[in-house]
Write a protein that holds these residues in place. Structure first.
Motif, PDB file in Angstrom:
ATOM      1  N   CYS A   6       3.075   2.670   1.702  1.00 13.36           N
ATOM      2  CA  CYS A   6       3.050   1.243   1.325  1.00 13.36           C
ATOM      3  C   CYS A   6       2.550   1.140  -0.117  1.00 13.36           C
ATOM      4  O   CYS A   6       1.504   1.703  -0.453  1.00 13.36           O
ATOM      5  CB  CYS A   6       2.136   0.469   2.263  1.00 13.36           C
ATOM      6  N   CYS A   9      -1.225  -0.783  -0.055  1.00 13.55           N
ATOM      7  CA  CYS A   9      -2.448  -0.175   0.475  1.00 13.55           C
ATOM      8  C   CYS A   9      -2.380   1.350   0.477  1.00 13.55           C
ATOM      9  O   CYS A   9      -3.370   2.019   0.734  1.00 13.55           O
ATOM     10  CB  CYS A   9      -2.748  -0.705   1.867  1.00 13.55           C
ATOM     11  N   CYS A  21       4.000  -2.442   4.107  1.00 13.47           N
ATOM     12  CA  CYS A  21       3.743  -2.040   5.486  1.00 13.47           C
ATOM     13  C   CYS A  21       3.493  -3.294   6.314  1.00 13.47           C
ATOM     14  O   CYS A  21       3.286  -4.381   5.772  1.00 13.47           O
ATOM     15  CB  CYS A  21       2.550  -1.093   5.556  1.00 13.47           C
ATOM     16  N   CYS A  24       0.137  -5.259   5.475  1.00 12.34           N
ATOM     17  CA  CYS A  24       0.158  -5.955   4.181  1.00 12.34           C
ATOM     18  C   CYS A  24       1.122  -7.136   4.216  1.00 12.34           C
ATOM     19  O   CYS A  24       0.870  -8.177   3.620  1.00 12.34           O
ATOM     20  CB  CYS A  24       0.528  -4.999   3.061  1.00 12.34           C
TER      21      CYS A  24
HETATM   22 ZN   LIG Z   1       0.100  -1.775   3.248  1.00 13.12          ZN
END
Ligand SMILES: [Zn+2]
Ligand SMILES: [Zn+2]
Length: 225
Positions: A6, A9, A21, A24
């Motif tokens: 991702c 993050c 992701c 998020c």
């Molecule tokens: Zn993420």
């Protein structure tokens, strides 16, 4: 296979939602701002009815249920599990976004202020649309008075103006000042059926309201035996 991460993050992820992701992606959505932090209620100190904006209910519980189901519908929230705890409303709010589900928790304040509702205000001022003149023998007077009071109470569930604002003693009976014309008429019909009462209805022009004629009905109910 190449690992995918991702970009926000850095977590390894297989499925992406708008390049992020799942966690998020879900962070961008919240249903919480769609629910008031403070619910301001008004409770009538005479009839106990409780109001939120224009909606009035018999109890806080049923009012909260009505408000939340309206919010669900309007804001496209999937479900709200809730619990009323003292003067707080604890909620678990579930929203579906694509194939995901977001669950959030929220506690709002329930603020209840006392007031006098419109109907009780009218009643206090002695408002009436109709007078029931009950004429019968003294022996059955009290019984029929109780009957009328009970019927008014039942009718009040459907007609907020079904109330007695005054009872007057007359030589041969009682006069009931009734807030609702429609309900007064209904009581007349009920007594006619139950006691074979004789009904006489008269109508008197009492004034104008917003350019319309306002009539007051007098329903004479005579019970012979
Ligand atoms: Zn993420
Ligand atoms: Zn009231």
């Amino acid at each position: 296979m190449r690992k995918k991460f991702c970009p926000k993050c850095g977590k390894e992820t297989e499925k992406f939602y708008e390049n992020l992701c799942k966690d998020c992606f879900l962070e961008k959505f919240s249903s919480l701002e769609k629910i008031p932090k403070n619910f301001l209620f008004k409770k009538c100190k005479f009839c106990g009815k409780i109001f939120y904006k224009k909606v009035g209910k018999e109890s806080l519980e049923s009012l909260v249920e009505t408000i939340l189901s309206k919010i669900l519908e309007k804001e496209k929230i999937d479900s709200i599990n809730y619990r009323i705890f003292n003067d707080k409303l604890k909620m678990e709010v579930e929203t579906k976004i694509e194939d995901l589900k977001k669950v959030e928790e929220l506690t709002s304040n329930l603020i209840i202020k006392q007031f006098v509702c419109n109907v009780c205000n009218l009643k206090e001022k002695g408002y009436y649309q109709a007078i029931i003149q009950l004429r019968c023998k003294n022996e059955i007077l009290q019984k029929i008075e109780e009957d009328i009071k009970k019927e008014v109470e039942t009718l009040n569930k459907f007609d907020a103006l079904a109330f007695i604002s005054k009872i007057e003693k007359e030589k041969n009976g009682l006069n009931f000042y009734i807030g609702s014309k429609k309900s007064a008429m209904e009581i007349g019909k009920i007594l006619k059926r139950k006691y074979k009462a004789e009904l006489k209805i008269s109508r008197r022009l009492v004034g104008f309201e917003k350019g319309k004629r306002v009539y007051r009905d007098t329903i004479l109910i005579k019970i012979s035996d």
